[in-house]
Design a protein around this motif. Structure first.
Motif, PDB file in Angstrom:
ATOM      1  N   PRO A   4       0.821  -1.209  -0.036  1.00  0.00           N
ATOM      2  CA  PRO A   4       0.252   0.044   0.118  1.00  0.00           C
ATOM      3  C   PRO A   4       0.775   1.120  -0.064  1.00  0.00           C
ATOM      4  O   PRO A   4       1.793   1.468   0.747  1.00  0.00           O
ATOM      5  CB  PRO A   4      -0.712  -0.125   1.222  1.00  0.00           C
ATOM      6  N   THR A   5       0.569   2.226  -0.874  1.00  0.00           N
ATOM      7  CA  THR A   5       1.346   3.348  -1.097  1.00  0.00           C
ATOM      8  C   THR A   5       0.231   4.624  -1.487  1.00  0.00           C
ATOM      9  O   THR A   5      -0.672   4.304  -2.076  1.00  0.00           O
ATOM     10  CB  THR A   5       2.358   3.400  -2.181  1.00  0.00           C
ATOM     11  N   ALA A   6       0.478   5.862  -0.963  1.00  0.00           N
ATOM     12  CA  ALA A   6      -0.611   6.825  -1.242  1.00  0.00           C
ATOM     13  C   ALA A   6      -0.397   7.216  -2.587  1.00  0.00           C
ATOM     14  O   ALA A   6       0.672   7.233  -3.113  1.00  0.00           O
ATOM     15  CB  ALA A   6      -0.273   7.934  -0.180  1.00  0.00           C
ATOM     16  N   CYS A   7      -1.465   7.571  -3.175  1.00  0.00           N
ATOM     17  CA  CYS A   7      -1.443   8.032  -4.740  1.00  0.00           C
ATOM     18  C   CYS A   7      -0.755   9.408  -4.530  1.00  0.00           C
ATOM     19  O   CYS A   7      -1.032  10.137  -3.962  1.00  0.00           O
ATOM     20  CB  CYS A   7      -3.023   8.170  -5.037  1.00  0.00           C
ATOM     21  N   GLY A   8       0.139   9.648  -5.598  1.00  0.00           N
ATOM     22  CA  GLY A   8       0.872  11.013  -5.752  1.00  0.00           C
ATOM     23  C   GLY A   8       2.031  10.800  -4.691  1.00  0.00           C
ATOM     24  O   GLY A   8       2.770  11.684  -4.960  1.00  0.00           O
TER      25      GLY A   8
ATOM     26  N   PRO B 191       5.949   3.043   1.679  1.00  0.00           N
ATOM     27  CA  PRO B 191       4.897   2.222   2.091  1.00  0.00           C
ATOM     28  C   PRO B 191       4.208   2.989   3.333  1.00  0.00           C
ATOM     29  O   PRO B 191       4.611   3.644   3.951  1.00  0.00           O
ATOM     30  CB  PRO B 191       5.619   1.017   2.808  1.00  0.00           C
ATOM     31  N   LEU B 192       2.907   2.481   3.285  1.00  0.00           N
ATOM     32  CA  LEU B 192       1.848   3.071   4.278  1.00  0.00           C
ATOM     33  C   LEU B 192       1.927   1.919   5.339  1.00  0.00           C
ATOM     34  O   LEU B 192       1.574   0.735   4.905  1.00  0.00           O
ATOM     35  CB  LEU B 192       0.486   3.255   3.734  1.00  0.00           C
ATOM     36  N   LEU B 193       2.359   2.299   6.404  1.00  0.00           N
ATOM     37  CA  LEU B 193       2.300   1.157   7.311  1.00  0.00           C
ATOM     38  C   LEU B 193       1.049   1.180   8.485  1.00  0.00           C
ATOM     39  O   LEU B 193       0.267   2.029   8.146  1.00  0.00           O
ATOM     40  CB  LEU B 193       3.247   1.374   8.442  1.00  0.00           C
ATOM     41  N   SER B 194       0.939   0.262   9.423  1.00  0.00           N
ATOM     42  CA  SER B 194      -0.365   0.037  10.044  1.00  0.00           C
ATOM     43  C   SER B 194      -0.377   1.438  10.892  1.00  0.00           C
ATOM     44  O   SER B 194       0.639   1.817  11.584  1.00  0.00           O
ATOM     45  CB  SER B 194      -0.320  -0.994  10.997  1.00  0.00           C
ATOM     46  N   GLY B 195      -1.520   1.944  10.727  1.00  0.00           N
ATOM     47  CA  GLY B 195      -1.790   3.103  11.768  1.00  0.00           C
ATOM     48  C   GLY B 195      -1.753   4.393  10.943  1.00  0.00           C
ATOM     49  O   GLY B 195      -1.815   5.469  11.415  1.00  0.00           O
ATOM     50  N   SER B 196      -1.206   4.352   9.742  1.00  0.00           N
ATOM     51  CA  SER B 196      -0.873   5.582   8.832  1.00  0.00           C
ATOM     52  C   SER B 196      -2.014   6.338   8.785  1.00  0.00           C
ATOM     53  O   SER B 196      -3.352   5.798   8.605  1.00  0.00           O
ATOM     54  CB  SER B 196      -0.439   5.142   7.559  1.00  0.00           C
ATOM     55  N   ALA B 197      -2.148   7.397   8.159  1.00  0.00           N
ATOM     56  CA  ALA B 197      -3.153   8.324   7.874  1.00  0.00           C
ATOM     57  C   ALA B 197      -3.823   7.877   6.571  1.00  0.00           C
ATOM     58  O   ALA B 197      -3.050   7.220   5.618  1.00  0.00           O
ATOM     59  CB  ALA B 197      -2.845   9.743   7.850  1.00  0.00           C
ATOM     60  N   PRO B 198      -4.911   8.250   6.222  1.00  0.00           N
ATOM     61  CA  PRO B 198      -5.526   7.826   4.957  1.00  0.00           C
ATOM     62  C   PRO B 198      -5.071   8.302   3.860  1.00  0.00           C
ATOM     63  O   PRO B 198      -4.406   9.253   4.078  1.00  0.00           O
ATOM     64  CB  PRO B 198      -7.122   8.404   4.911  1.00  0.00           C
ATOM     65  N   PRO B 199      -4.750   7.935   2.855  1.00  0.00           N
ATOM     66  CA  PRO B 199      -4.093   8.235   1.678  1.00  0.00           C
ATOM     67  C   PRO B 199      -4.606   9.713   1.283  1.00  0.00           C
ATOM     68  O   PRO B 199      -6.072   9.704   1.298  1.00  0.00           O
ATOM     69  CB  PRO B 199      -4.447   7.115   0.510  1.00  0.00           C
ATOM     70  N   PRO B 200      -3.767  10.756   0.812  1.00  0.00           N
ATOM     71  CA  PRO B 200      -4.542  11.777   0.593  1.00  0.00           C
ATOM     72  C   PRO B 200      -4.863  12.020  -0.868  1.00  0.00           C
ATOM     73  O   PRO B 200      -4.502  11.070  -1.571  1.00  0.00           O
ATOM     74  CB  PRO B 200      -3.232  12.753   0.654  1.00  0.00           C
TER      75      PRO B 200
END
Length: 347
Positions: free
Chosen positions: A305-309, A318-327
């Motif tokens: 999982p990676t944030a778009c942009g 990578p987006l880790l557990s507890g990361s903020a929602p993707p911008p």
């Protein structure tokens, strides 16, 4: 009694009667033979073979000695031979690259509303299918077969070199965390000389210009953000062999790598799986085969999982557990490259 050398009537008026004044215009025999125009002999004039002309013109080589003629002939023959062999001898195929650069495509795989950690940090890959293998076993080359212009042994060497590249670029902890130059030096030695400048520039100043992304060459995480949760990386994929032309092998690879990650500085932190799909097209000519090196022609990477942009050129993010929602992506934000691609990650 008069001098027999004088004319019977005496010396003409105005003359000295001495031949000394003509000595400066008397020509020796070699000069006469070298003349381009020669007077005909009495017999030749009576024969009439030369018409009304009283002289003959000598050829351009008439004044040259036999030694000079022989030397000139040798020079002409040598020049003709050089021209002939220069035109008829096939030129060897250049071993240097034709100038093509690696082309990179980076795709961020966007997760759903939340990123969840694995259930058991001690066995983070428990939910993966059995087809995934550990590390280098997952990128093992298939059995080699001869092609139209390459032997089985040559194909086997090409596959082994490609396997080394995949292992060094996606499984070496020193490369994954950027913790040392040793890993990248190993990878650099596997590249054809024509791509070294592009590789060095990509690592020194990564750019999202489709040619100079460091992550187009290797998998790299920012050690200030994430850490490896273990030494194991799960891999599944396939490799194909073809010929780009009679002197170039083309190797295609398509592998998926799964990494277990946790937040940097948190040895007991939650573990999250990060999936990276890498598809490559490699080319190897006979010089590359002999030197055990490759030319990386195309590289496609999907990571999530990676944030778009996300800017993925320097490091994967990578987006880790507890990361903020993707911008959200703002199409009016021209600070981000227009060719950034996103796709939904299958959970």
């Amino acid at each position: 009694m008069g001098d027999p050398r004088e004319p019977p009537e005496g010396t003409p008026d105005g003359g000295s009667g001495n031949e000394d004044e003509y000595r400066s215009v008397v020509f020796d025999e070699s000069f006469v033979r070298a003349a381009r125009i020669q007077e005909l002999s009495a017999r030749e004039r009576l024969g009439g073979g030369y018409g009304r002309s009283a002289v003959r013109r000598r050829g351009m080589f008439g004044s040259l000695s036999r030694q000079a003629l022989a030397l000139l002939l040798v020079i002409l023959l040598a020049f003709a031979a050089a021209v002939y062999f220069g035109l008829s001898t096939p030129q060897p195929r250049s071993t240097q690259p034709t100038g093509n650069r690696l082309t990179v495509s980076l795709v961020a795989l966007v997760p759903g509303p939340a990123v969840t950690p694995v259930a058991d940090p001690a066995a983070p890959f428990a939910g993966l299918p059995d087809s995934y293998r550990d590390g280098a076993a997952g990128v093992a080359a298939p059995d080699a077969s001869a092609t139209a212009h390459f032997t089985r042994s040559e194909v086997s060497r090409a596959l082994a070199t490609v396997q080394k590249y995949l292992t060094a670029s996606a499984l070496d902890p020193a490369v994954l965390t950027g913790s040392g130059a040793g890993g990248t030096e190993t990878l650099r030695r596997l590249l054809t000389p024509g791509e070294l400048d592009q590789f060095d520039q990509s690592l020194a100043t990564p750019s999202d210009d489709q040619h100079h992304a460091a992550t187009g060459w290797l998998v790299r995480f920012d050690p200030a953000v994430v850490a490896l949760a273990g030494d194991t990386v799960k891999v599944v994929g396939a490799t194909s062999v073809d010929e780009a032309d009679a002197g170039t092998l083309e190797i295609g690879t398509d592998h998926t790598f799964v990494y277990a990650l946790r937040p940097a500085g948190q040895p007991a932190g939650p573990v999250t799986l990060h999936t990276v799909r890498r598809a490559f097209r490699f080319e190897l000519d006979r010089a590359d085969l002999a030197a055990a090196r490759v030319r990386v022609v195309d590289s496609v990477l999907q990571a999530g999982p990676t944030a778009c942009g996300s800017r993925l050129a320097a490091h994967l993010q990578p987006l880790l557990s507890g990361s903020a929602p993707p911008p959200v992506t703002d199409p009016a934000d021209h600070a981000r490259p227009a060719w950034t691609l996103c796709a939904a990650l299958k959970q």
